[in-house]
Design an enzyme around this catalytic site. Structure first.
Site, PDB file in Angstrom:
ATOM      1  N   ASP A  73     -10.310 -10.214   7.950  1.00 58.39           N
ATOM      2  CA  ASP A  73      -9.663  -8.892   7.954  1.00 58.39           C
ATOM      3  C   ASP A  73     -10.541  -7.717   8.372  1.00 58.39           C
ATOM      4  OD1 ASP A  73      -7.291  -7.352   7.477  1.00 58.39           O
ATOM      5  OD2 ASP A  73      -8.140  -6.660   5.588  1.00 58.39           O
TER       6      ASP A  73
ATOM      7  N   LYS B 240      -3.661 -12.211  11.858  1.00 56.97           N
ATOM      8  CA  LYS B 240      -5.125 -12.229  11.817  1.00 56.97           C
ATOM      9  C   LYS B 240      -5.659 -13.385  10.994  1.00 56.97           C
ATOM     10  CE  LYS B 240      -6.249  -8.224  10.175  1.00 56.97           C
ATOM     11  NZ  LYS B 240      -4.905  -7.937   9.641  1.00 56.97           N
ATOM     12  N   THR B 241      -5.130 -13.523   9.777  1.00 53.79           N
ATOM     13  CA  THR B 241      -5.624 -14.581   8.892  1.00 53.79           C
ATOM     14  C   THR B 241      -5.252 -15.960   9.422  1.00 53.79           C
ATOM     15  OG1 THR B 241      -5.490 -13.111   6.973  1.00 53.79           O
ATOM     16  CG2 THR B 241      -5.545 -15.492   6.541  1.00 53.79           C
TER      17      THR B 241
ATOM     18  N   LYS C 177      -8.899  -1.913   0.571  1.00 57.31           N
ATOM     19  CA  LYS C 177      -8.724  -0.996   1.697  1.00 57.31           C
ATOM     20  C   LYS C 177      -9.448   0.324   1.475  1.00 57.31           C
ATOM     21  CE  LYS C 177      -6.331  -3.595   4.451  1.00 57.31           C
ATOM     22  NZ  LYS C 177      -7.020  -4.224   5.602  1.00 57.31           N
TER      23      LYS C 177
ATOM     24  N   SER D 278      -1.430  -5.860   9.441  1.00 58.64           N
ATOM     25  CA  SER D 278      -0.928  -6.886   8.537  1.00 58.64           C
ATOM     26  C   SER D 278       0.347  -7.509   9.104  1.00 58.64           C
ATOM     27  CB  SER D 278      -0.632  -6.266   7.169  1.00 58.64           C
ATOM     28  OG  SER D 278      -0.037  -7.198   6.316  1.00 58.64           O
TER      29      SER D 278
ATOM     30  N   ARG E  58       0.819  -1.204   0.000  1.00 58.68           N
ATOM     31  CA  ARG E  58       0.000   0.000   0.000  1.00 58.68           C
ATOM     32  C   ARG E  58       0.855   1.257   0.000  1.00 58.68           C
ATOM     33  NH1 ARG E  58      -1.700   0.743   4.406  1.00 58.68           N
ATOM     34  NH2 ARG E  58      -0.959  -1.054   5.590  1.00 58.68           N
TER      35      ARG E  58
ATOM     36  N   HIS F  83     -10.682  -3.538  12.202  1.00 63.53           N
ATOM     37  CA  HIS F  83      -9.629  -4.174  11.403  1.00 63.53           C
ATOM     38  C   HIS F  83      -9.261  -5.454  12.132  1.00 63.53           C
ATOM     39  CE1 HIS F  83      -5.369  -3.992   9.495  1.00 63.53           C
ATOM     40  NE2 HIS F  83      -6.220  -4.617   8.710  1.00 63.53           N
TER      41      HIS F  83
ATOM     42  N   ARG G 191       1.181 -12.474  -1.588  1.00 65.78           N
ATOM     43  CA  ARG G 191      -0.146 -12.774  -1.042  1.00 65.78           C
ATOM     44  C   ARG G 191      -0.969 -13.632  -1.986  1.00 65.78           C
ATOM     45  NH1 ARG G 191      -2.189  -9.527   3.226  1.00 65.78           N
ATOM     46  NH2 ARG G 191      -0.731  -7.939   3.907  1.00 65.78           N
TER      47      ARG G 191
END
Length: 532
Positions: A258, A243-244, A200, A239, A60, A219, A324
């Site tokens: 997410d 989380k995932t 996003k 990130s 990003r 988030h 990713r």
């Protein structure tokens, strides 16, 4: 020419967007992959995955994200965190981007953000690249065909990577731009092929709209006990904090990985897909996520692969450490079909501590939870943002500052009110370093983290003995079955305990210095939880 599976009554021409080449509406995955291959946008991988590289930008560009400063949002945007753009700059940007688009082919996906129909928004995504359409079709929620014909967008996002912004004319920072105009209900993205900007931008949009309805945008990933949506857990984190990975627990039902909302009726996913980091991904540690990399329609971003066999190299980060895969939620066997859960029973705040100071798990009081939520301490990990090549300690309020258009207290107060109303237990989990700081210590063993989370979620951790952490004041378990006790006391994992003490005091001061900005906006309970 208008082409597509479902051609809606409300078309781009009705929005003042004309003069384009072919416009493809709501193509499904096979057609998008076929088109992307014809346009040489990527390569077909094993199992029908689509392999792409994103060129210059593999993460990003948060500094290039702007909000148009109109009268309606002037008093509600957190301008210290969101770069402003003048209305005239946006008008110039839109005019020049539409001129640039003339005669070119574009792909339209009419999608929804939010599994709870009461709080969902309709989003029209207009993309220059066919694979971007595939990506966002995977990541957002797909309306039924009968709903597409009369689809009317609440907001429109135009993503045109080949367009280069002019900072002087468009009132932006560089040739790369993400511009949000709440009055015109438009988001313009230019100068970057990184697909994460698409999802996003919608998350940022919901982060602005939902608090007005009393909904807490988060988030976070989320799951619930199998067969029991009331037993819901959410996992906050930036990130790279897990989380995932940690929400994909085979013993629990995955709600999402997410972005979620917490309404008066419970938890709901914003999305219809997952976007997992693949560096060092293994079939042993994360079998279901690994399996998605060879499934039809999964988008594989910036991974090195064998040109003949199409075998992916999960260890080669020469393109980026931010490699990713994007896959639909139903590719995870235990994913929720409704993407809905109850009110969170457990709230986990994930942090990647590059200092090697924080314990692997700590129990927080409600005031401490708000303190750590507003602090948002973690480490930016390599590749997530441009220029980040190794973990950097950072404070990202609400565990997602780049996506927060409103002031942090808005989200902090919503969280505290909902914790008080529904009695959630809060935990701080360190997935970062132990035995020393980054470069000296080692990454927290994922097996230990999973074991501690299992104990927290099944309630057994609450019955163990706790000690008071001398640096941060939260409760730390002393002994947990299946987890080496030495890990629970980070000072013992260091070869030099005095060096740990110095590092801990350094981190304590960083917390205190960062939190001074919030002192005017918090009450005495949270102020008492503040350090120093």
């Amino acid at each position: 020419m208008t082409l597509g599976r479902v051609n809606p009554k409300f078309r781009l021409e009705d929005q003042g967007i004309s003069g384009l080449g072919n416009v493809y509406y709501n193509l499904i995955e096979p057609a998008l992959i076929e088109t992307a291959l014809k346009r040489e946008e990527g390569t077909l991988g094993k199992g029908g995955a689509f392999l792409v590289t994103t060129g210059k930008f593999t993460g990003r560009s948060p500094k290039d994200k702007h909000v148009v400063k109109t009268d309606s949002v002037t008093d509600t945007i957190w301008w210290e965190n969101n770069a402003e753009m003048s209305p005239q700059g946006f008008d110039n940007l839109l005019e020049d981007m539409l001129k640039h688009m003339e005669g070119r082919d574009y792909f339209v996906q009419d999608l929804t953000g939010g599994a709870d129909a009461k709080h969902a928004i309709n989003v029209r995504m207009v993309t220059e690249l066919a694979w971007h359409a595939l990506f966002i079709r995977t990541m957002l929620r797909r309306p039924d065909a009968e709903d597409l014909q009369d689809f009317i967008a609440d907001f429109t996002v135009i993503n045109c990577p080949s367009f280069q912004a002019d900072p002087a004319r468009h009132d932006c920072r560089s040739e790369t731009v993400i511009a949000m105009n709440f009055d015109k209900k438009m988001i313009l993205i230019g100068g970057t092929e990184y697909a994460g900007e698409n999802k996003k931008s919608v998350f940022t949009l919901l982060n602005y709209l939902l608090p007005e309805k009393g909904v807490m945008p988060m988030h976070c990933s989320a799951n619930h006990a199998n067969g029991n949506p009331v037993d819901t857990a959410v996992f906050f984190g930036l990130s790279g904090t897990g989380k995932t990975t940690l929400s994909a627990d085979p013993a629990r039902t995955l709600i999402g990985d997410d972005e979620h909302g917490w309404s008066d009726t419970g938890t709901f996913n914003f999305e219809g897909g997952c976007y997992a980091k693949t560096i060092n991904l293994s079939p042993e540690a994360e079998p279901e996520i690994y399996a998605t990399t060879e499934k039809f329609g999964t988008v594989i971003e910036n991974m090195v692969f064998d040109p003949e066999t199409k075998e992916l190299d999960f260890d080669d980060d020469s393109l980026t450490a931010n490699m990713r895969c994007a896959y639909p939620l139903h590719y995870i066997s235990n994913a929720s079909t409704s993407a809905l859960g109850g009110h969170p029973k457990n709230i986990i705040m994930l942090t990647c501590d590059a200092f090697g100071v924080l314990p692997p798990i700590s129990r927080l009081t409600p005031a401490q939870a708000m303190y750590h939520f507003l602090s948002g301490f973690t480490s930016k990990v390599a590749g997530t943002e441009r220029g980040v090549t190794e973990p950097e300690p950072t404070f990202s309020t609400c565990f997602g500052a780049p996506f927060m258009p409103r002031r942090p207290e808005v989200y902090g107060n919503l969280l505290r009110e909902k914790i008080a109303a529904h009695g959630a237990t809060c935990w701080l989990v360190n997935t970062g370093w132990t035995g020393g700081a980054y470069g000296t210590g080692s990454r927290m063993p994922i097996k230990a983290t999973r074991g501690l989370l299992t104990a927290a979620l099944d309630g057994s951790l609450a019955n163990t003995e706790f000690r008071k952490d001398p640096n941060f004041g939260f409760d730390v378990p002393v002994d947990v079955q299946g987890v080496p006790s030495i890990l629970l006391d980070p000072r013992r994992t260091w070869d030099n305990p005095e060096a740990y003490d110095r590092q801990a005091q350094k981190l304590v001061k960083m917390f205190s210095d960062n939190f001074e900005q919030y002192l005017p906006f918090i009450d005495d309970d949270v102020r008492a939880a503040a350090i120093g």
